[in-house]
Enzyme design. Structure first.
Site, PDB file in Angstrom:
ATOM      1  N   PHE A   1      -7.731  44.092  63.099  1.00  0.00           N
ATOM      2  CA  PHE A   1      -6.690  43.221  62.568  1.00  0.00           C
ATOM      3  C   PHE A   1      -6.294  42.167  63.589  1.00  0.00           C
ATOM      4  CE2 PHE A   1      -6.183  47.212  60.364  1.00  0.00           C
ATOM      5  CZ  PHE A   1      -5.877  46.854  59.062  1.00  0.00           C
ATOM      6  N   ASP A   2      -6.102  40.952  63.121  1.00  0.00           N
ATOM      7  CA  ASP A   2      -5.259  40.025  63.848  1.00  0.00           C
ATOM      8  C   ASP A   2      -3.842  40.587  63.754  1.00  0.00           C
ATOM      9  OD1 ASP A   2      -4.141  37.471  64.877  1.00  0.00           O
ATOM     10  OD2 ASP A   2      -3.398  37.329  62.829  1.00  0.00           O
ATOM     11  N   CYS A   3      -2.997  40.265  64.718  1.00  0.00           N
ATOM     12  CA  CYS A   3      -1.644  40.820  64.699  1.00  0.00           C
ATOM     13  C   CYS A   3      -0.603  39.845  64.178  1.00  0.00           C
ATOM     14  CB  CYS A   3      -1.254  41.303  66.097  1.00  0.00           C
ATOM     15  SG  CYS A   3       0.350  42.137  66.140  1.00  0.00           S
TER      16      CYS A   3
ATOM     17  N   THR B   1      -0.556  38.355  60.538  1.00  0.00           N
ATOM     18  CA  THR B   1      -1.173  39.335  59.640  1.00  0.00           C
ATOM     19  C   THR B   1      -0.314  40.587  59.533  1.00  0.00           C
ATOM     20  OG1 THR B   1      -3.345  38.490  60.296  1.00  0.00           O
ATOM     21  CG2 THR B   1      -3.286  40.621  59.162  1.00  0.00           C
TER      22      THR B   1
END
Length: 240
Positions: free
Chosen positions: A12-14, A17
């Site tokens: 995941f991008d943080c 997102t």
């Protein structure tokens, strides 16, 4: 159509997102502008940020807290004022407290019941540590820009994550809000990707011609799709 059963890892991008970085950015910058008699809409602030941040990052690697200071300095120059020392630090100091999207934690917990989870984030270790406390999720792998010495969309950040996860691209799904920082490099590397296109959001990143394998409005929808009860368990990771 994605075959979710083939995936062992989800990265995941943080910020954007999992974390509502648009709200975090605007709530940090708007008071600074107001103190100088300047008022801009949420969309205008995010557009400024989306333009300035990549310019700073392309000039050479700086730790993200320094990047954010430079961003505020350039925003001041663009709008005709000189930020104070405390105003230069407004983004970096507030980042660990930027709000978690309401659907994030439940979705991550559901996905973690079937997949290994990783984060690939354009921040420093200490900044992410504050966010990690708010998320309350133990990610198997966390790769920050500080560890790699570069920022997405650099492919080096994804290569570093691949080495940590010890996974083939066929078993790896990347999930992100930014077409520019995440979906485009995932396309280049042949990594399947999901674009989390949250509705009614101005966008704090540049738009580019990148094509995700799946588009969802939020993480709750992704978790429902990937964790349906009629799906067979994910294959056990091969860590040889």
């Amino acid at each position: 159509m994605l075959d979710f059963d083939r995936f062992q890892w989800i990265s995941f991008d943080c910020y954007g997102t999992l974390i509502d970085w648009e709200t975090g950015i605007c709530e940090a910058i708007a008071p600074v502008l107001a103190s100088h008699g300047i008022h801009r809409s949420r969309t205008e602030i995010l557009s400024l940020f989306a333009d300035v941040e990549p310019r700073v990052q392309r000039a050479g690697y700086l730790e993200y807290r320094c990047v954010l200071r430079c961003v505020m300095d350039l925003i001041g120059r663009e709008l005709g004022f000189e930020p104070t020392e405390s105003e230069l630090g407004c983004l970096g100091n507030s980042l660990p407290r930027w709000p978690v999207f309401p659907d994030t934690v439940d979705a991550l917990r559901a996905l973690q019941s079937r997949f290994k989870l990783a984060v690939i984030s354009n921040v420093d270790d200490d900044l992410f540590a504050g966010t990690a406390e708010a998320l309350g999720i133990d990610f198997e792998v966390v790769v920050t820009a500080q560890q790699v010495g570069s920022y997405k969309p650099s492919l080096g950040n994804f290569h570093a994550a691949a080495a940590c996860m010890a996974v083939d691209t066929d078993a790896w799904l990347h999930v992100a809000e930014s077409l520019y920082h995440d979906i485009a490099p995932a396309n280049q590397l042949g990594i399947a990707s999901v674009w989390v296109n949250r509705s009614n959001r101005g966008g704090g990143t540049r738009r580019v011609d990148a094509i995700p394998d799946l588009e969802v409005p939020d993480l709750a929808m992704l978790a429902r799709k990937m964790c349906r009860r009629d799906r067979r368990p994910a294959p056990a990771p091969d860590n040889r």
